[in-house]
Write a protein that holds these residues in place. Sequence first.
Motif, PDB file in Angstrom:
ATOM      1  N   LEU A 135       0.827  -1.220   0.000  1.00  0.00           N
ATOM      2  CA  LEU A 135       0.000   0.000   0.000  1.00  0.00           C
ATOM      3  C   LEU A 135       0.856   1.263   0.000  1.00  0.00           C
ATOM      4  N   GLU A 136       1.978   1.232   0.700  1.00  0.00           N
ATOM      5  CA  GLU A 136       2.833   2.422   0.691  1.00  0.00           C
ATOM      6  C   GLU A 136       3.419   2.653  -0.703  1.00  0.00           C
ATOM      7  N   ARG A 137       3.797   1.582  -1.369  1.00  0.00           N
ATOM      8  CA  ARG A 137       4.331   1.729  -2.733  1.00  0.00           C
ATOM      9  C   ARG A 137       3.234   2.257  -3.674  1.00  0.00           C
ATOM     10  N   THR A 138       2.029   1.769  -3.495  1.00  0.00           N
ATOM     11  CA  THR A 138       0.925   2.232  -4.356  1.00  0.00           C
ATOM     12  C   THR A 138       0.636   3.713  -4.104  1.00  0.00           C
ATOM     13  N   ALA A 139       0.638   4.098  -2.839  1.00  0.00           N
ATOM     14  CA  ALA A 139       0.398   5.513  -2.504  1.00  0.00           C
ATOM     15  C   ALA A 139       1.479   6.388  -3.125  1.00  0.00           C
ATOM     16  N   PHE A 198      -6.220   6.215  -4.344  1.00  0.00           N
ATOM     17  CA  PHE A 198      -5.736   4.862  -4.604  1.00  0.00           C
ATOM     18  C   PHE A 198      -6.514   3.888  -3.722  1.00  0.00           C
ATOM     19  N   THR A 199      -6.501   2.621  -4.125  1.00  0.00           N
ATOM     20  CA  THR A 199      -7.116   1.586  -3.299  1.00  0.00           C
ATOM     21  C   THR A 199      -6.493   0.250  -3.701  1.00  0.00           C
ATOM     22  N   THR A 200      -7.037  -0.842  -3.195  1.00  0.00           N
ATOM     23  CA  THR A 200      -6.420  -2.148  -3.461  1.00  0.00           C
ATOM     24  C   THR A 200      -7.458  -3.245  -3.650  1.00  0.00           C
ATOM     25  N   THR A 201      -7.134  -4.178  -4.521  1.00  0.00           N
ATOM     26  CA  THR A 201      -7.995  -5.345  -4.740  1.00  0.00           C
ATOM     27  C   THR A 201      -7.990  -6.280  -3.526  1.00  0.00           C
ATOM     28  N   LEU A 202      -7.043  -6.090  -2.619  1.00  0.00           N
ATOM     29  CA  LEU A 202      -7.015  -6.933  -1.414  1.00  0.00           C
ATOM     30  C   LEU A 202      -8.327  -6.816  -0.639  1.00  0.00           C
ATOM     31  N   ASP A 240     -10.088  -4.781   7.963  1.00  0.00           N
ATOM     32  CA  ASP A 240      -9.915  -3.613   8.850  1.00  0.00           C
ATOM     33  C   ASP A 240      -8.469  -3.148   8.856  1.00  0.00           C
ATOM     34  N   LEU A 241      -7.561  -4.119   8.871  1.00  0.00           N
ATOM     35  CA  LEU A 241      -6.139  -3.765   8.905  1.00  0.00           C
ATOM     36  C   LEU A 241      -5.720  -3.120   7.575  1.00  0.00           C
ATOM     37  N   ILE A 242      -6.190  -3.662   6.483  1.00  0.00           N
ATOM     38  CA  ILE A 242      -5.873  -3.080   5.160  1.00  0.00           C
ATOM     39  C   ILE A 242      -6.372  -1.637   5.113  1.00  0.00           C
ATOM     40  N   ALA A 273      -1.259   5.380   4.890  1.00  0.00           N
ATOM     41  CA  ALA A 273      -0.433   5.671   3.701  1.00  0.00           C
ATOM     42  C   ALA A 273      -1.014   6.858   2.931  1.00  0.00           C
ATOM     43  N   GLY A 274      -2.321   6.986   2.959  1.00  0.00           N
ATOM     44  CA  GLY A 274      -2.972   8.115   2.300  1.00  0.00           C
ATOM     45  C   GLY A 274      -2.608   9.436   2.966  1.00  0.00           C
ATOM     46  N   ARG A 275      -2.622   9.425   4.296  1.00  0.00           N
ATOM     47  CA  ARG A 275      -2.271  10.670   5.015  1.00  0.00           C
ATOM     48  C   ARG A 275      -0.826  11.048   4.734  1.00  0.00           C
ATOM     49  N   THR A 276       0.065  10.066   4.736  1.00  0.00           N
ATOM     50  CA  THR A 276       1.491  10.354   4.533  1.00  0.00           C
ATOM     51  C   THR A 276       1.754  10.879   3.118  1.00  0.00           C
TER      52      THR A 276
END
Length: 248
Positions: free
Chosen positions: A160-164, A175-179, A188-190, A197-200
């Motif tokens: 997720l950090e790489r995607t962000a 951004f989001t994820t197929t996970l 919940d953890l995802i 990662a979005g905030r950063t």
Amino acid sequence: MDQPLADKVRVLDAAGRRLSPCTGERAQGLVDDGKAEWADGEIPTIRLRREIELPPPPVPPEPPGKGRRLLLHACCGPCTTYPALHLRQQEFAVSAFWYNPNIHPFAEHERRREALRQFAGAIDLPLIEWPDYEMVEFLRAVAGREAHGQRCRICYRMRLERTAQAAQERGFAAFTTTLLISPYQDEDLIRAIGEEAGRTSGVEFYYERLRRGWSERGRLAKVHELYRQDYCGCIYSEWESRRGLPKD
Ligand code: SF4
């Protein structure tokens, strides 16, 4: 003219528009006050002597994606099917992003990437692929924390950090994820890691309950004849899956 009292009386305004019904007692009161008259028909109905100004019909909410570019982290071909199509329906301009250093061995990584390419080609989905296979970085990151829950937290964060980062560098709005589609993942953890990662990165993490599309994912994967794996991705999950070991 008096009518026998009914439980519910249909109410029309002077222009014949239907309003909320009222009790028979209330209807008779309006008639007695000269504000309405009984109308002919089998259903007890009164017609008001004036027109009622009705509020305008509610405006349907705008689709969340309206005019926005979204980078969809894609973990494999099958899991990309429903999310990509659904997000397009939400009017996002969707691009897929391949970055999965957690998939082992390399041949399996390539097989899943090929399934994603196949699906992306079939629906004209732009696909951005991270150029490196960072398996070593993944294994170093989880070393000493190989238990199922512990390593998955690291795995989600890496991806997720790489995607962000990729979304931020390329000017995506979200951004989001197929996970998020998989009932085997910790939703919940995802979400928590995605939002962090979005905030950063300053790029919104878009969350939706994609799990509702799980069975549709299966159908679409069959329709498109996509390769479907039988373990999550890392060597640990492969071992657990083959040996039938408990995950923790
Ligand atoms: S089981 Fe799946 S989510 Fe967990 S670390 Fe392995 S590949 Fe990642």
